[in-house]
Design a protein around this motif. Structure first.
Motif, PDB file in Angstrom:
ATOM      1  N   LEU A  40      -5.686  -1.262  -1.190  1.00  0.00           N
ATOM      2  CA  LEU A  40      -5.451  -2.473  -0.528  1.00  0.00           C
ATOM      3  C   LEU A  40      -3.957  -2.983  -1.100  1.00  0.00           C
ATOM      4  N   ASN A  41      -2.987  -3.191  -0.420  1.00  0.00           N
ATOM      5  CA  ASN A  41      -1.640  -3.855  -0.925  1.00  0.00           C
ATOM      6  C   ASN A  41      -1.610  -5.121  -0.459  1.00  0.00           C
ATOM      7  N   SER A  42      -1.042  -6.023  -1.332  1.00  0.00           N
ATOM      8  CA  SER A  42      -0.758  -7.282  -1.097  1.00  0.00           C
ATOM      9  C   SER A  42       0.599  -7.503  -1.781  1.00  0.00           C
ATOM     10  N   GLN A  43       1.170  -6.679  -2.303  1.00  0.00           N
ATOM     11  CA  GLN A  43       2.592  -6.765  -3.034  1.00  0.00           C
ATOM     12  C   GLN A  43       3.598  -6.582  -1.951  1.00  0.00           C
ATOM     13  N   ASP A  44       5.076  -6.229  -3.060  1.00  0.00           N
ATOM     14  CA  ASP A  44       6.135  -5.753  -2.269  1.00  0.00           C
ATOM     15  C   ASP A  44       6.157  -4.272  -1.876  1.00  0.00           C
ATOM     16  N   GLY A  45       7.274  -3.969  -1.315  1.00  0.00           N
ATOM     17  CA  GLY A  45       7.644  -2.617  -0.838  1.00  0.00           C
ATOM     18  C   GLY A  45       7.666  -1.349  -1.956  1.00  0.00           C
ATOM     19  N   LEU A  46       8.129  -1.911  -3.242  1.00  0.00           N
ATOM     20  CA  LEU A  46       7.829  -0.921  -4.230  1.00  0.00           C
ATOM     21  C   LEU A  46       6.623  -0.742  -4.439  1.00  0.00           C
ATOM     22  N   THR A  47       5.689  -1.706  -4.549  1.00  0.00           N
ATOM     23  CA  THR A  47       4.233  -1.434  -5.105  1.00  0.00           C
ATOM     24  C   THR A  47       3.554  -0.655  -3.989  1.00  0.00           C
ATOM     25  N   LEU A  48       4.149  -0.859  -2.936  1.00  0.00           N
ATOM     26  CA  LEU A  48       3.546  -0.164  -1.522  1.00  0.00           C
ATOM     27  C   LEU A  48       3.753   1.517  -1.639  1.00  0.00           C
ATOM     28  N   LYS A  50       4.726   2.967  -4.674  1.00  0.00           N
ATOM     29  CA  LYS A  50       3.971   3.569  -5.571  1.00  0.00           C
ATOM     30  C   LYS A  50       2.393   3.727  -5.344  1.00  0.00           C
ATOM     31  N   SER A  51       1.811   2.698  -4.156  1.00  0.00           N
ATOM     32  CA  SER A  51       0.309   2.982  -3.983  1.00  0.00           C
ATOM     33  C   SER A  51       0.076   4.175  -3.352  1.00  0.00           C
ATOM     34  N   LEU A  52       0.745   4.757  -2.680  1.00  0.00           N
ATOM     35  CA  LEU A  52       0.772   5.963  -1.874  1.00  0.00           C
ATOM     36  C   LEU A  52       0.390   7.061  -2.741  1.00  0.00           C
ATOM     37  N   GLN A  53       0.981   7.057  -4.087  1.00  0.00           N
ATOM     38  CA  GLN A  53       0.754   8.135  -4.925  1.00  0.00           C
ATOM     39  C   GLN A  53      -0.473   8.266  -5.660  1.00  0.00           C
ATOM     40  N   VAL A  54      -1.483   7.166  -5.408  1.00  0.00           N
ATOM     41  CA  VAL A  54      -2.671   7.135  -6.313  1.00  0.00           C
ATOM     42  C   VAL A  54      -3.883   7.479  -5.202  1.00  0.00           C
ATOM     43  N   LEU A  55      -3.337   7.765  -4.081  1.00  0.00           N
ATOM     44  CA  LEU A  55      -4.269   8.056  -3.008  1.00  0.00           C
ATOM     45  C   LEU A  55      -4.640   9.844  -3.104  1.00  0.00           C
ATOM     46  N   LYS A  56      -5.962  10.212  -2.683  1.00  0.00           N
ATOM     47  CA  LYS A  56      -6.150  11.521  -2.718  1.00  0.00           C
ATOM     48  C   LYS A  56      -5.974  11.969  -1.308  1.00  0.00           C
ATOM     49  N   PRO A  57      -5.902  13.093  -0.876  1.00  0.00           N
ATOM     50  CA  PRO A  57      -5.414  13.678   0.229  1.00  0.00           C
ATOM     51  C   PRO A  57      -6.341  13.300   1.154  1.00  0.00           C
ATOM     52  N   GLY A  58      -5.999  12.835   2.437  1.00  0.00           N
ATOM     53  CA  GLY A  58      -7.005  11.853   3.440  1.00  0.00           C
ATOM     54  C   GLY A  58      -7.316  10.374   3.018  1.00  0.00           C
ATOM     55  N   LYS A  60      -6.314   6.492   2.412  1.00  0.00           N
ATOM     56  CA  LYS A  60      -5.868   5.221   3.356  1.00  0.00           C
ATOM     57  C   LYS A  60      -5.197   4.266   2.553  1.00  0.00           C
ATOM     58  N   LEU A  61      -3.991   3.906   2.783  1.00  0.00           N
ATOM     59  CA  LEU A  61      -3.268   2.641   2.249  1.00  0.00           C
ATOM     60  C   LEU A  61      -3.272   1.607   3.272  1.00  0.00           C
ATOM     61  N   ILE A  62      -3.739   0.482   2.963  1.00  0.00           N
ATOM     62  CA  ILE A  62      -3.761  -0.818   4.112  1.00  0.00           C
ATOM     63  C   ILE A  62      -3.122  -1.709   3.368  1.00  0.00           C
ATOM     64  N   SER A  63      -2.140  -2.517   3.913  1.00  0.00           N
ATOM     65  CA  SER A  63      -1.106  -3.405   3.485  1.00  0.00           C
ATOM     66  C   SER A  63      -1.055  -4.679   4.474  1.00  0.00           C
ATOM     67  N   SER A  91       8.881   3.230   9.239  1.00  0.00           N
ATOM     68  CA  SER A  91       9.208   4.653   9.326  1.00  0.00           C
ATOM     69  C   SER A  91       9.256   5.507   7.980  1.00  0.00           C
ATOM     70  N   LYS A  92       9.672   4.648   7.044  1.00  0.00           N
ATOM     71  CA  LYS A  92      10.038   5.438   5.603  1.00  0.00           C
ATOM     72  C   LYS A  92       8.624   5.552   5.033  1.00  0.00           C
ATOM     73  N   VAL A  93       7.854   4.274   5.045  1.00  0.00           N
ATOM     74  CA  VAL A  93       6.549   4.398   4.491  1.00  0.00           C
ATOM     75  C   VAL A  93       5.759   5.445   5.133  1.00  0.00           C
ATOM     76  N   ARG A  94       5.444   5.433   6.513  1.00  0.00           N
ATOM     77  CA  ARG A  94       4.890   6.407   7.369  1.00  0.00           C
ATOM     78  C   ARG A  94       5.098   7.807   6.901  1.00  0.00           C
ATOM     79  N   LYS A  95       6.514   8.111   7.046  1.00  0.00           N
ATOM     80  CA  LYS A  95       6.915   9.342   6.808  1.00  0.00           C
ATOM     81  C   LYS A  95       6.412   9.997   5.179  1.00  0.00           C
ATOM     82  N   LYS A  96       6.541   8.992   4.224  1.00  0.00           N
ATOM     83  CA  LYS A  96       6.117   9.250   2.879  1.00  0.00           C
ATOM     84  C   LYS A  96       4.541   9.493   2.836  1.00  0.00           C
ATOM     85  N   ALA A  97       3.971   8.759   3.730  1.00  0.00           N
ATOM     86  CA  ALA A  97       2.357   9.008   3.768  1.00  0.00           C
ATOM     87  C   ALA A  97       1.921  10.013   4.364  1.00  0.00           C
ATOM     88  N   LYS A  98       2.848  10.591   5.381  1.00  0.00           N
ATOM     89  CA  LYS A  98       2.480  11.950   6.045  1.00  0.00           C
ATOM     90  C   LYS A  98       2.601  13.043   5.167  1.00  0.00           C
TER      91      LYS A  98
END
Length: 162
Positions: A40-48, A50-58, A60-63, A91-98
């Motif tokens: 769960l992200n409530s911070q800025d875009g940089l933290t968002l 970085k948050s993608l990196q701590v998830l396992k495959p499958g 979810k990041l909710i901001s 688009s940038k964050v969605r592409k990185k998530a994908k």
């Protein structure tokens, strides 16, 4: 459950149920945490990002701090032009998530009486522990705002109407 906080609030967040507490002034959480199902992200875009990196495959990041995603545009009934802008904004964050095989979604918070009733039930049951730092009388609204802006609040600041 893991969270980040400053040194001064480590004991507070542990008392609220955090298993892993990272002092964001000393450590980069994305280098310490991994294989989480949900962030769960409530911070800025940089933290968002970085948050993608701590998830396992499958995972979810909710901001709640953006950027809004195409599903949000659909929910609000946005025009085709606004939908396009929102798609571009995220688009940038969605592409990185994908690329990381995780999911990203934006959550727009809005008042809901039924949800507030459910939250009240959870608070009364002890499942949610609200932290109230300070209560100000209505006449002291300016003082309350200054207190929040100072960054010293450890929890919610409440204005008492009556």
């Amino acid at each position: 459950m893991a969270t980040t906080t400053s040194t001064a609030n480590i004991e507070l967040v542990k008392s609220l149920g955090a298993d892993v507490v990272i002092d964001y002034r000393k450590d980069d959480f994305e280098k310490v945490l991994n294989d989480y199902d949900l962030v769960l992200n409530s911070q800025d875009g940089l933290t968002l990002e970085k948050s993608l990196q701590v998830l396992k495959p499958g995972g979810k990041l909710i901001s709640i701090s953006g950027p809004p995603d195409p599903d949000f545009a659909k929910q609000i009934g946005a025009s085709w032009f606004v939908k396009l802008i929102i798609r571009l904004l995220s688009s940038k964050v969605r592409k990185k998530a994908k690329r990381l095989n995780v999911d990203f979604s934006f959550l727009f918070m809005r008042a809901s009486g039924s949800q507030l009733n459910e939250i009240t039930t959870l608070i009364n049951a002890g499942a949610i522990k609200p932290v109230i730092d300070k209560i100000f009388p209505f006449q002291s609204v300016n003082e309350a705002i200054a207190y929040v802006e100072s960054g010293r609040a450890k929890g919610k600041v409440v204005i008492k109407i009556k």
